[in-house]
Design a protein around this motif. Structure first.
Motif, PDB file in Angstrom:
ATOM      1  N   THR A  32      53.197 -84.462  82.488  1.00 63.58           N
ATOM      2  CA  THR A  32      54.057 -83.210  82.696  1.00 63.58           C
ATOM      3  C   THR A  32      53.500 -82.174  80.801  1.00 63.58           C
ATOM      4  O   THR A  32      52.622 -82.507  80.537  1.00 63.58           O
ATOM      5  N   PRO A  33      53.296 -80.944  81.826  1.00 64.29           N
ATOM      6  CA  PRO A  33      52.533 -80.509  81.149  1.00 64.29           C
ATOM      7  C   PRO A  33      53.318 -80.152  79.766  1.00 64.29           C
ATOM      8  O   PRO A  33      53.901 -80.030  79.080  1.00 64.29           O
ATOM      9  N   LEU A  34      52.185 -79.966  78.714  1.00 61.62           N
ATOM     10  CA  LEU A  34      52.267 -80.163  77.204  1.00 61.62           C
ATOM     11  C   LEU A  34      51.467 -78.776  76.637  1.00 61.62           C
ATOM     12  O   LEU A  34      50.635 -78.328  76.910  1.00 61.62           O
ATOM     13  N   VAL A  35      52.038 -78.547  75.706  1.00 65.47           N
ATOM     14  CA  VAL A  35      51.228 -77.106  74.738  1.00 65.47           C
ATOM     15  C   VAL A  35      51.096 -78.404  73.235  1.00 65.47           C
ATOM     16  O   VAL A  35      52.111 -79.020  72.915  1.00 65.47           O
ATOM     17  N   TRP A  36      50.069 -78.169  73.005  1.00 59.84           N
ATOM     18  CA  TRP A  36      49.388 -78.849  70.968  1.00 59.84           C
ATOM     19  C   TRP A  36      49.116 -77.781  70.493  1.00 59.84           C
ATOM     20  O   TRP A  36      47.853 -76.355  70.659  1.00 59.84           O
ATOM     21  N   SER A  37      49.514 -78.288  68.872  1.00 48.34           N
ATOM     22  CA  SER A  37      49.174 -76.984  68.312  1.00 48.34           C
ATOM     23  C   SER A  37      48.247 -77.541  67.208  1.00 48.34           C
ATOM     24  O   SER A  37      47.649 -79.160  68.070  1.00 48.34           O
ATOM     25  N   ARG A  38      47.081 -76.887  66.831  1.00 41.10           N
ATOM     26  CA  ARG A  38      46.471 -77.564  65.659  1.00 41.10           C
ATOM     27  C   ARG A  38      46.892 -78.219  64.695  1.00 41.10           C
ATOM     28  O   ARG A  38      46.056 -79.029  64.300  1.00 41.10           O
ATOM     29  N   ASP A  39      47.762 -78.917  64.249  1.00 40.28           N
ATOM     30  CA  ASP A  39      47.930 -79.452  63.393  1.00 40.28           C
ATOM     31  C   ASP A  39      48.418 -81.150  64.023  1.00 40.28           C
ATOM     32  O   ASP A  39      48.937 -82.226  63.668  1.00 40.28           O
ATOM     33  N   ALA A  46      56.246 -73.700  82.297  1.00 41.06           N
ATOM     34  CA  ALA A  46      55.766 -74.653  83.367  1.00 41.06           C
ATOM     35  C   ALA A  46      56.487 -76.379  83.610  1.00 41.06           C
ATOM     36  O   ALA A  46      56.422 -76.649  84.968  1.00 41.06           O
ATOM     37  N   ALA A  47      57.559 -76.958  82.920  1.00 40.79           N
ATOM     38  CA  ALA A  47      57.944 -77.873  83.020  1.00 40.79           C
ATOM     39  C   ALA A  47      59.185 -78.464  83.738  1.00 40.79           C
ATOM     40  O   ALA A  47      60.166 -79.130  83.195  1.00 40.79           O
ATOM     41  N   ARG A  48      60.165 -76.093  83.002  1.00 46.83           N
ATOM     42  CA  ARG A  48      61.930 -76.503  83.399  1.00 46.83           C
ATOM     43  C   ARG A  48      62.199 -76.940  84.748  1.00 46.83           C
ATOM     44  O   ARG A  48      61.357 -76.149  85.106  1.00 46.83           O
ATOM     45  N   HIS A  49      63.270 -77.662  84.826  1.00 49.45           N
ATOM     46  CA  HIS A  49      63.666 -77.898  85.715  1.00 49.45           C
ATOM     47  C   HIS A  49      65.306 -77.227  85.978  1.00 49.45           C
ATOM     48  O   HIS A  49      65.759 -77.059  85.387  1.00 49.45           O
ATOM     49  N   ALA A  50      64.940 -76.015  87.318  1.00 47.44           N
ATOM     50  CA  ALA A  50      66.400 -75.739  87.390  1.00 47.44           C
ATOM     51  C   ALA A  50      66.989 -76.724  88.143  1.00 47.44           C
ATOM     52  O   ALA A  50      66.659 -77.240  89.337  1.00 47.44           O
ATOM     53  N   VAL A  51      68.172 -76.869  88.370  1.00 45.57           N
ATOM     54  CA  VAL A  51      69.605 -77.576  88.944  1.00 45.57           C
ATOM     55  C   VAL A  51      70.064 -76.455  89.843  1.00 45.57           C
ATOM     56  O   VAL A  51      70.339 -75.289  89.937  1.00 45.57           O
ATOM     57  N   ASP A  52      69.800 -77.117  91.231  1.00 47.69           N
ATOM     58  CA  ASP A  52      70.687 -76.252  92.352  1.00 47.69           C
ATOM     59  C   ASP A  52      71.494 -76.678  92.853  1.00 47.69           C
ATOM     60  O   ASP A  52      72.560 -77.126  92.875  1.00 47.69           O
ATOM     61  N   ASP A  53      72.587 -75.197  91.708  1.00 53.29           N
ATOM     62  CA  ASP A  53      74.104 -74.910  92.262  1.00 53.29           C
ATOM     63  C   ASP A  53      74.779 -74.759  93.393  1.00 53.29           C
ATOM     64  O   ASP A  53      75.448 -74.694  92.825  1.00 53.29           O
ATOM     65  N   GLY A  54      74.021 -74.720  94.345  1.00 53.31           N
ATOM     66  CA  GLY A  54      74.709 -74.114  95.837  1.00 53.31           C
ATOM     67  C   GLY A  54      75.071 -73.060  95.686  1.00 53.31           C
ATOM     68  O   GLY A  54      75.603 -72.612  97.024  1.00 53.31           O
ATOM     69  N   THR A  55      74.525 -71.718  94.872  1.00 50.66           N
ATOM     70  CA  THR A  55      74.619 -70.574  95.027  1.00 50.66           C
ATOM     71  C   THR A  55      73.507 -69.475  96.083  1.00 50.66           C
ATOM     72  O   THR A  55      72.510 -69.923  95.698  1.00 50.66           O
ATOM     73  N   LYS A 108      59.538 -82.927  84.690  1.00 46.62           N
ATOM     74  CA  LYS A 108      60.154 -81.769  85.050  1.00 46.62           C
ATOM     75  C   LYS A 108      60.514 -82.309  83.476  1.00 46.62           C
ATOM     76  O   LYS A 108      61.100 -83.258  83.110  1.00 46.62           O
ATOM     77  N   VAL A 109      61.353 -81.350  82.798  1.00 52.64           N
ATOM     78  CA  VAL A 109      62.251 -81.687  82.013  1.00 52.64           C
ATOM     79  C   VAL A 109      63.624 -80.509  81.560  1.00 52.64           C
ATOM     80  O   VAL A 109      63.705 -79.650  82.678  1.00 52.64           O
ATOM     81  N   ARG A 123      51.019 -81.554  66.059  1.00 49.86           N
ATOM     82  CA  ARG A 123      51.778 -82.084  67.286  1.00 49.86           C
ATOM     83  C   ARG A 123      51.910 -80.942  68.280  1.00 49.86           C
ATOM     84  O   ARG A 123      51.354 -80.643  68.905  1.00 49.86           O
ATOM     85  N   TYR A 124      53.310 -81.972  69.118  1.00 50.22           N
ATOM     86  CA  TYR A 124      52.704 -81.184  71.251  1.00 50.22           C
ATOM     87  C   TYR A 124      54.437 -80.764  71.194  1.00 50.22           C
ATOM     88  O   TYR A 124      55.286 -80.965  69.997  1.00 50.22           O
ATOM     89  N   ARG A 125      54.559 -79.978  72.091  1.00 48.73           N
ATOM     90  CA  ARG A 125      55.944 -79.916  72.675  1.00 48.73           C
ATOM     91  C   ARG A 125      55.572 -79.751  74.379  1.00 48.73           C
ATOM     92  O   ARG A 125      54.457 -79.633  74.735  1.00 48.73           O
ATOM     93  N   VAL A 126      57.052 -79.781  74.924  1.00 44.94           N
ATOM     94  CA  VAL A 126      56.084 -79.863  76.514  1.00 44.94           C
ATOM     95  C   VAL A 126      56.424 -78.093  76.578  1.00 44.94           C
ATOM     96  O   VAL A 126      57.225 -77.205  76.245  1.00 44.94           O
ATOM     97  N   ASP A 127      55.596 -77.685  77.473  1.00 44.44           N
ATOM     98  CA  ASP A 127      56.104 -76.627  78.187  1.00 44.44           C
ATOM     99  C   ASP A 127      57.062 -76.137  78.770  1.00 44.44           C
ATOM    100  O   ASP A 127      57.320 -76.215  80.160  1.00 44.44           O
ATOM    101  N   LEU A 128      58.260 -75.618  78.562  1.00 42.22           N
ATOM    102  CA  LEU A 128      58.621 -75.414  79.332  1.00 42.22           C
ATOM    103  C   LEU A 128      59.005 -74.251  80.248  1.00 42.22           C
ATOM    104  O   LEU A 128      59.426 -74.280  81.486  1.00 42.22           O
TER     105      LEU A 128
END
Length: 113
Positions: A88-95, A104-113, A29-30, A97-102
């Motif tokens: 970690t889920p990644l997305v690749w471009s034709r050139d 699928a991979a985004r971590h949500a912090v539990d703020d207690g609400t 996760k990220v 390069r990669y980036r993280v698939d936000l």
């Protein structure tokens, strides 16, 4: 990533809180710099980046990424090794390069609400 002995006293609490949030991100996760700031009730994403640059070397730094999904600047090769090891889920471009698939991979912090 640079690592110094300890942050200046005025920034110590903020840095400690940033590092605690980063430590709480599960493998595979990220969070963006803005997500970490928001988890602290702040909008100071650049300050999160500075805290990570100076004091984050012993944390899972690769789990904190840019809003575009790209890894920390100048650390894409090292981060990729961690992303692959953690599936970690990644997305690749034709050139090739990669980036993280936000979506699928985004971590949500539990703020207690």
């Amino acid at each position: 990533m640079n690592e110094q002995e300890s942050p200046p006293p005025a920034a110590e609490d903020f840095v400690g809180r940033v590092l605690a949030v980063v430590e709480s991100i599960p493998a595979g996760k990220v969070m963006t710099y803005g997500d970490v700031a928001a988890a602290l009730g702040s909008r100071a994403s650049r300050a999160v980046g500075q805290a990570m640059a100076y004091y984050g070397a012993s944390t899972p730094w690769w789990r904190v990424i840019r809003a575009s999904g790209h890894p920390p600047a100048d650390h894409s090769a090292a981060a990729l090794e961690h992303y692959r090891a953690e599936y970690t889920p990644l997305v690749w471009s034709r050139d090739g390069r990669y980036r993280v698939d936000l979506t699928a991979a985004r971590h949500a912090v539990d703020d207690g609400t």
